[in-house]
Design an enzyme around this catalytic site. Sequence first.
Site, short mmCIF file in Angstrom:
data_model
loop_
_atom_site.label_atom_id
_atom_site.label_comp_id
_atom_site.label_asym_id
_atom_site.label_seq_id
_atom_site.Cartn_x
_atom_site.Cartn_y
_atom_site.Cartn_z
N THR A 191 -92.95 -3.00 53.97
CA THR A 191 -92.70 -1.61 54.40
C THR A 191 -93.25 -0.63 53.37
OG1 THR A 191 -90.54 -1.54 53.32
CG2 THR A 191 -90.58 -2.29 55.61
N GLY B 252 -87.91 1.25 56.69
CA GLY B 252 -88.79 1.19 57.87
C GLY B 252 -87.98 1.08 59.16
N HIS C 24 -79.03 0.14 51.65
CA HIS C 24 -79.71 -1.06 51.15
C HIS C 24 -79.36 -1.29 49.67
CE1 HIS C 24 -82.25 -0.83 54.77
NE2 HIS C 24 -82.51 -2.11 54.54
N ALA D 178 -92.98 -15.39 45.76
CA ALA D 178 -91.98 -15.48 44.69
C ALA D 178 -90.93 -14.38 44.81
CB ALA D 178 -92.65 -15.38 43.33
N GLY D 179 -91.05 -13.51 45.81
CA GLY D 179 -90.11 -12.41 45.98
C GLY D 179 -88.84 -12.87 46.67
N ARG D 180 -87.89 -11.95 46.81
CA ARG D 180 -86.61 -12.28 47.46
C ARG D 180 -86.84 -12.81 48.87
NH1 ARG D 180 -85.16 -7.79 44.28
NH2 ARG D 180 -86.24 -6.48 45.78
N LYS E 1 -84.36 -1.91 46.47
CA LYS E 1 -85.32 -1.47 47.49
C LYS E 1 -86.15 -0.31 46.95
CE LYS E 1 -85.82 -0.37 52.38
NZ LYS E 1 -87.02 -1.22 52.48
#
Length: 272
Positions: free
Chosen positions: A95, A159, A149, A9-11, A153
């Site tokens: 990461t 990473g 980023h 369900a994440g980006r 984040k």
Amino acid sequence: MRVAVVGAAGRMGRLVVGAILDAPDLHLAAAFGREGAAASGSDAGTLCGRAPAGVSLRPVGDVVADVWVDFSLPAGLDLALNHIRPGVPLVTGTTGLDARLRDRLDATAATRPLVAAANFSTGVALLRSLARIAASTLPSADVEIIETHHRHKRDAPSGTALALASDVAASRGVDLASVIDHGRHGETGPRAEGRIGMHALRGGDINGDHTVWLAMDGETVSLSHRATARSTFAMGALRAARWLVGRPPGRYTMDDVLGLGAVGAEDAFTRS
Ligand code: NAD
């Protein structure tokens, strides 16, 4: 090929699920999310803007799959390692891992094929090669790594930035931990020779920019990569997944997947 996705369900997870549903050779075996997540029980296809896939988001658990793909958080990867069946290949892009989880990944690679990469883009694999060449060709250059980023984040530096720093250090035959400087503040004094500066910018919706900057007397060299769409990471991860199925146990890199030859440095993405 049956693919289980952790962090579905994440980006990133939604991009991976969407790419699986769009690919004729791939089948979504499971969509795993955080226990108690608001989207729990929702259809994974609907979550990524596709037609219902008949697969509901559920906590990480047992499933029959040919390969697992993880883009979650360290806790999600930890759970994946608890539940993934023996011998089943794993691709992970998560990461910010601590030493214990890095050790778990090393241990699991003895029993299954694994690709764990800070960055699944082809362009970044090329940037890493160029960084290794630049660091050894210009051994006395002052090296600074700058990464940018989006505001969401959670870990810094990225990473990928750590992997680039590790490439530079390995090319120069030095231990990264003993030469890295994370940002600068206050009375720093003159820059010491051989240090690697690391700088993390956060804001907006930036997918991921990385620059390796090498400064000498009279000239500078900048090597830069910009990810313009996060889908490049999803496609790279699925490329790795397809490549991994049927391989013997071991830890593989994106250089292996892309046929770029041996890497000069261990992928440092797992450093937190
Ligand atoms: P995100 O926060 O949008 O998604 C993370 C998802 O993981 C969330 O849906 C969350 O609910 C889920 N999750 C958290 N804990 C979990 C658990 N215990 N069990 C199952 N699911 C759990 O983050 P994102 O932007 O999609 O990034 C995910 C990870 O991938 C981060 O570590 C990020 O740095 C990394 N990433 C790697 C690459 C690459 O190419 N390697 C590219 C982009 C992002």
